[in-house]
Structure formats: structure tokens, C-alpha cells
Design a protein around this motif. Structure first.
Motif, PDB file in Angstrom:
ATOM      1  N   PHE A  79      49.523  23.880  72.325  1.00 21.90           N
ATOM      2  CA  PHE A  79      48.878  24.968  71.584  1.00 21.90           C
ATOM      3  C   PHE A  79      47.381  24.951  71.874  1.00 21.90           C
ATOM      4  CE2 PHE A  79      46.342  26.492  68.045  1.00 21.90           C
ATOM      5  CZ  PHE A  79      46.899  27.732  67.787  1.00 21.90           C
ATOM      6  N   ASN A  80      46.825  26.131  72.128  1.00 20.47           N
ATOM      7  CA  ASN A  80      45.372  26.245  72.222  1.00 20.47           C
ATOM      8  C   ASN A  80      44.913  27.593  71.673  1.00 20.47           C
ATOM      9  OD1 ASN A  80      42.666  25.268  73.310  1.00 20.47           O
ATOM     10  ND2 ASN A  80      42.839  27.293  74.235  1.00 20.47           N
ATOM     11  N   GLY A  81      44.085  27.525  70.636  1.00 18.01           N
ATOM     12  CA  GLY A  81      43.494  28.722  70.067  1.00 18.01           C
ATOM     13  C   GLY A  81      41.990  28.604  69.938  1.00 18.01           C
ATOM     14  N   ASP A  82      41.409  27.721  70.719  1.00 18.53           N
ATOM     15  CA  ASP A  82      39.988  27.418  70.636  1.00 18.53           C
ATOM     16  C   ASP A  82      39.164  28.533  71.270  1.00 18.53           C
ATOM     17  OD1 ASP A  82      37.454  26.367  70.621  1.00 18.53           O
ATOM     18  OD2 ASP A  82      37.949  24.572  71.789  1.00 18.53           O
ATOM     19  N   ILE A 118      46.048  28.435  81.659  1.00 18.60           N
ATOM     20  CA  ILE A 118      44.696  28.353  82.199  1.00 18.60           C
ATOM     21  C   ILE A 118      43.715  29.004  81.234  1.00 18.60           C
ATOM     22  CG2 ILE A 118      43.194  29.052  84.117  1.00 18.60           C
ATOM     23  CD1 ILE A 118      45.732  29.004  85.871  1.00 18.60           C
ATOM     24  N   GLN A 119      42.626  28.322  80.963  1.00 17.68           N
ATOM     25  CA  GLN A 119      41.594  28.882  80.097  1.00 17.68           C
ATOM     26  C   GLN A 119      40.574  29.648  80.920  1.00 17.68           C
ATOM     27  OE1 GLN A 119      38.546  26.383  78.442  1.00 17.68           O
ATOM     28  NE2 GLN A 119      39.231  24.587  79.592  1.00 17.68           N
ATOM     29  N   CYS A 169      55.879  36.113  75.956  1.00 15.22           N
ATOM     30  CA  CYS A 169      55.434  37.062  74.936  1.00 15.22           C
ATOM     31  C   CYS A 169      53.952  36.905  74.655  1.00 15.22           C
ATOM     32  CB  CYS A 169      56.231  36.867  73.642  1.00 15.22           C
ATOM     33  SG  CYS A 169      55.839  35.321  72.795  1.00 15.22           S
ATOM     34  N   GLY A 170      53.471  37.701  73.711  1.00 12.24           N
ATOM     35  CA  GLY A 170      52.112  37.606  73.203  1.00 12.24           C
ATOM     36  C   GLY A 170      52.128  37.666  71.686  1.00 12.24           C
ATOM     37  N   HIS A 171      51.364  38.628  71.118  1.00 13.39           N
ATOM     38  CA  HIS A 171      51.281  38.938  69.695  1.00 13.39           C
ATOM     39  C   HIS A 171      50.381  37.979  68.934  1.00 13.39           C
ATOM     40  CE1 HIS A 171      52.228  41.308  66.254  1.00 13.39           C
ATOM     41  NE2 HIS A 171      52.974  40.411  65.656  1.00 13.39           N
ATOM     42  N   ASP A 172      50.639  36.685  68.990  1.00 14.26           N
ATOM     43  CA  ASP A 172      49.676  35.744  68.428  1.00 14.26           C
ATOM     44  C   ASP A 172      48.606  35.462  69.480  1.00 14.26           C
ATOM     45  OD1 ASP A 172      50.109  35.172  65.727  1.00 14.26           O
ATOM     46  OD2 ASP A 172      51.866  33.970  66.199  1.00 14.26           O
ATOM     47  N   HIS A 173      47.348  35.456  69.034  1.00 17.63           N
ATOM     48  CA  HIS A 173      46.217  35.473  69.960  1.00 17.63           C
ATOM     49  C   HIS A 173      45.790  34.064  70.369  1.00 17.63           C
ATOM     50  CE1 HIS A 173      45.203  39.663  68.123  1.00 17.63           C
ATOM     51  NE2 HIS A 173      46.234  39.687  68.938  1.00 17.63           N
ATOM     52  N   ASN A 174      46.681  33.413  71.091  1.00 19.79           N
ATOM     53  CA  ASN A 174      46.419  32.065  71.578  1.00 19.79           C
ATOM     54  C   ASN A 174      47.416  31.750  72.677  1.00 19.79           C
ATOM     55  OD1 ASN A 174      48.737  31.490  69.803  1.00 19.79           O
ATOM     56  ND2 ASN A 174      47.204  31.492  68.166  1.00 19.79           N
ATOM     57  N   LEU A 175      47.446  30.510  73.098  1.00 17.21           N
ATOM     58  CA  LEU A 175      48.380  30.048  74.121  1.00 17.21           C
ATOM     59  C   LEU A 175      49.280  28.987  73.510  1.00 17.21           C
ATOM     60  CD1 LEU A 175      45.820  29.598  77.053  1.00 17.21           C
ATOM     61  CD2 LEU A 175      47.333  31.552  76.680  1.00 17.21           C
ATOM     62  N   GLN A 176      50.591  29.137  73.710  1.00 19.11           N
ATOM     63  CA  GLN A 176      51.542  28.168  73.170  1.00 19.11           C
ATOM     64  C   GLN A 176      52.680  27.960  74.160  1.00 19.11           C
ATOM     65  OE1 GLN A 176      52.832  28.870  68.988  1.00 19.11           O
ATOM     66  NE2 GLN A 176      51.422  30.611  68.992  1.00 19.11           N
ATOM     67  N   ALA A 207      46.210  35.539  74.645  1.00 22.61           N
ATOM     68  CA  ALA A 207      44.788  35.189  74.560  1.00 22.61           C
ATOM     69  C   ALA A 207      43.921  36.030  75.480  1.00 22.61           C
ATOM     70  CB  ALA A 207      44.607  33.703  74.883  1.00 22.61           C
ATOM     71  N   GLY A 208      44.340  37.269  75.763  1.00 24.63           N
ATOM     72  CA  GLY A 208      43.608  38.085  76.722  1.00 24.63           C
ATOM     73  C   GLY A 208      42.413  38.821  76.170  1.00 24.63           C
ATOM     74  N   ASN A 209      42.229  38.818  74.834  1.00 23.10           N
ATOM     75  CA  ASN A 209      41.174  39.642  74.241  1.00 23.10           C
ATOM     76  C   ASN A 209      40.525  39.010  73.018  1.00 23.10           C
ATOM     77  OD1 ASN A 209      40.045  42.451  74.569  1.00 23.10           O
ATOM     78  ND2 ASN A 209      40.694  42.644  72.450  1.00 23.10           N
ATOM     79  N   PHE A 210      41.298  38.185  72.312  1.00 21.42           N
ATOM     80  CA  PHE A 210      40.831  37.466  71.126  1.00 21.42           C
ATOM     81  C   PHE A 210      41.419  36.059  71.178  1.00 21.42           C
ATOM     82  CE2 PHE A 210      41.847  41.884  69.696  1.00 21.42           C
ATOM     83  CZ  PHE A 210      40.551  42.344  69.504  1.00 21.42           C
ATOM     84  N   MET A 211      40.833  35.143  70.397  1.00 23.38           N
ATOM     85  CA  MET A 211      41.393  33.794  70.253  1.00 23.38           C
ATOM     86  C   MET A 211      41.516  33.451  68.782  1.00 23.38           C
ATOM     87  SD  MET A 211      42.241  32.311  73.088  1.00 23.38           S
ATOM     88  CE  MET A 211      42.178  30.528  72.970  1.00 23.38           C
ATOM     89  N   ASP A 212      42.665  32.910  68.398  1.00 20.97           N
ATOM     90  CA  ASP A 212      42.949  32.607  67.002  1.00 20.97           C
ATOM     91  C   ASP A 212      43.477  31.177  66.887  1.00 20.97           C
ATOM     92  OD1 ASP A 212      43.627  32.548  64.350  1.00 20.97           O
ATOM     93  OD2 ASP A 212      45.071  34.197  64.433  1.00 20.97           O
TER      94      ASP A 212
END
Length: 341
Positions: free
Chosen positions: A290-293, A315-316, A247-254, A268-273
Motif C-alpha cells: 500500500f502507498n498513499g503518501d 512506480i511512484q 482498478c482505481g477509485h481509491d486514490h493510492n496504489l495497492q 494515484a494518477g491525480n490525487f493521493m490518499d
């Protein structure tokens, strides 16, 4: 209120475009391959004003292309919020060109994109995104929800991916008010999708069974766990031994794991939170990564499925892998004895 066109579409196409029942052939793309590889990216939908893309979308697209070249990718799963902030107006909307076609131009990304809609897409015309499948060689969006089946090359193993419309299932939400979806616009259509999903899960004999949607089941970030999916989807994932939910929706990787099921958040394709306000709403031990950096400039997940296992690599956009998880075939894992509501 649903438009007359939408009502006609739902009436005229009750099941015809809901899923592929046949296998999608990947053998011709690489004679020495013995796995299926793909990218998962969500919330990648640019901006509604010039330059129509964000720096994070551009950096992530560049790294997606490099990863597809080096690690391989047969296709991309685009898990919603394809066009910020209000989707597209019609099939001729220039956003298809400036936010999609012109943003992902590299040869290695000239592969099939399998698409579902997010809440921002539903603020516009999702039918136009479905219709765009007839205009683009790589954009594949046959219906609001659908199924894909693959044979893993040079093996007797199979992979099924079920693409859901979690907005039709649960309702839309206002990101700016941090709302949970309260109720589906049409209870009839929500129930129809849920029945279809249960039937597909119940009959699946796939070695790897993936379900993808826009809203998360579990998330520690801004939107948190989706109550509707905890009630409607999570029990089905557990009952039918799904391999993972994407899924997506939250703007990070988990990455979270529960009872052998992997939960991949790739938004995390457009914003990071970096928000972790819902950390205490996820049971202890479920969160693995978790990564939202924002310094990472976005990111995505690379998935490889072979005869023995499924490997998910986060992958970042700056060019390094952040975390890797391995999931077993459905018959190989035993559910943990956990209490759940």
C-alpha cells in the motif's frame, strides 16, 4: 434518469461494440520483443477549472513517459475517472484537450489508450467519451465494456483483457459522502453486462486473463471493498481463474492477492490518499503493498507479460519502483483452500 440518446444507444448497439473478437497485433512495434508491456493508471482526470490538471497528474504523466521509454509500453489502460468532477458534456468539450491531450504529450505516450468510465465520468456524458474515439488517434473507448485479445510476440501464449463498466454494473456512488454504489440505474443493462462477462470468462483459453474496472473488489482505503463486486464479480474471477483484476477509485496504489489472483489498485494518477479506514474489512494476509503518501507525487503500475509470467511493478512519480509482484499463467497456479462468503 437515462437520456433518450443513451436508451437509443443501448438498444441500437447491443453487442456490436462490446468486444474485439480478433487479436490486436503488436508485432510490428518491436521485432525483438517477446513480451507485452503496458501502463495502468486510474483517477487521472485533472480539474474542471484552470489549469485543468493537478501537480500529481503532471508529475505522474512525466514519469509514465519516462517508464514507457525505459521499460517499454505498448499501450495504456485508463481505468476510469478520466475527467473530474462531472465528466465531459459532449465530444467537443475542451477537457479532452486540456486534461488529456495537453497533459500526456510525450512521444512515448503516443500509444493506444484503452479507456473505461468511472463514477465521475458517469456524472457527465460517457457517450461523448466513446464518440471521442473517432477524434483521437490514441483514445480507444469502443463501448461501455469490451474485450481485447493479444498474442505475446514470439510465443504461443495469449493475453486477454476484459474492460468492464462497474458503474453500470453496480450503480454510481457519491465520493464526498463515501457511499457504496447502492444499485445499478438499469437492472436489465447490469444483468446484460454480467451475462456477457460470464460468457467471455467461460470461453477464454488465454494464458493470462485480466479483468479491469473502476471500482475495486478489495481495497483498504476510503471506499473499501465494493460489496456489489464481492457478490457479482469475485466468484467469477475465482471460478474462471482470472490472473488479475485491475482498478482505481481509491486514490493510492495497492496490491492484494487472493487464491492466486492479483488485485491491482492504481488510482494515484491525480490525487493521493493515505486513508486506510477499511483495513479490517480485508482478510488478514491479502494486502501485500500500500502507498498513499502524497510525497511520492502519485504513481501507476507497469505490467509486463511474457511466456512464463506476468510482472506488476508499482512506480511512484518521483522516479522509483515501490513494489513488484509476479503472477503465474492460469494453468500454473493452484487455488488456495480459503473460505469465502
Amino acid at each position: 434518469m437515462a437520456s433518450p440518446l443513451m436508451l437509443v444507444f443501448f438498444t441500437a448497439l447491443p453487442v456490436v461494440l462490446c468486444y474485439h473478437s480478433s487479436f490486436i497485433d503488436l508485432e510490428a512495434k518491436g521485432s525483438n520483443k517477446s513480451s507485452i508491456r503496458f501502463l495502468v493508471v486510474g483517477d487521472w482526470g485533472g480539474l474542471p477549472y484552470p489549469p485543468y490538471v493537478t501537480p500529481i497528474e503532471t508529475a505522474t504523466a512525466r514519469m509514465m513517459a519516462k517508464t514507457a521509454s525505459t521499460m517499454g509500453s505498448d499501450f495504456v489502460l485508463a481505468v476510469g475517472d478520466n475527467f473530474y468532477y462531472k465528466g465531459v458534456t459532449d465530444v467537443n468539450d475542451p477537457r479532452f484537450q486540456v486534461t488529456f491531450e495537453n497533459a500526456y504529450t510525450q512521444d512515448s505516450l503516443n500509444i493506444p489508450w484503452y479507456v473505461i468510465a468511472g463514477n465521475h465520468d458517469h456524472a457527465g456524458n460517457v457517450l461523448a467519451q466513446i464518440e471521442y474515439s473517432q477524434r483521437s488517434k490514441r483514445w480507444n473507448f469502443p463501448y461501455y465494456y469490451y474485450e481485447m485479445n493479444f498474442r505475446i510476440p514470439k510465443t504461443d501464449s495469449t493475453l486477454t483483457i476484459i474492460m468492464l463498466d462497474t458503474v453500470l454494473l453496480c450503480g454510481n456512488s457519491d465520493d464526498f459522502l463515501d457511499q457504496q454504489p447502492k444499485a445499478p440505474h438499469s437492472g436489465v443493462q447490469a444483468n446484460k453486462q454480467l451475462i456477457w462477462l460470464q460468457e467471455r470468462l467461460a470461453r477464454s483459453k488465454a494464458d493470462y486473463l485480466l479483468v479491469a474496472g473502476h471500482y475495486p473488489v478489495w481495497s483498504i482505503s476510503e471506499h473499501g471493498p465494493t460489496d456489489c463486486l464481492l457478490k457479482k464479480l469475485r466468484p467469477l474471477l475465482r471460478k474462471y481463474k482470472a490472473t488479475a483484476y485491475l482498478c482505481g477509485h481509491d486514490h493510492n496504489l495497492q496490491y492484494l492477492k487472493e487464491s492466486g489472483i492479483g488485485y491491482v489498485v492504481s488510482g494515484a494518477g491525480n490525487f493521493m490518499d493515505p486513508d486506510v479506514r477499511h483495513r479490517n474489512q480485508v482478510p488478514r494476509g491479502y494486502l501485500k503493498f500500500f502507498n498513499g503518501d502524497a510525497a511520492t507525487l502519485g504513481g501507476f503500475a507497469h505490467v509486463e507479460v511474457n511466456k512464463k509470467q506476468m510482472t506488476v511493478t508499482f512506480i511512484q512519480a518521483r522516479g522509483t519502483s515501490l513494489y513488484q509482484a509476479v503472477l503465474k499463467k492460469r494453468d500454473d497456479y493452484v487455488s488456495e483452500d480459503e473460505d469465502y462468503d
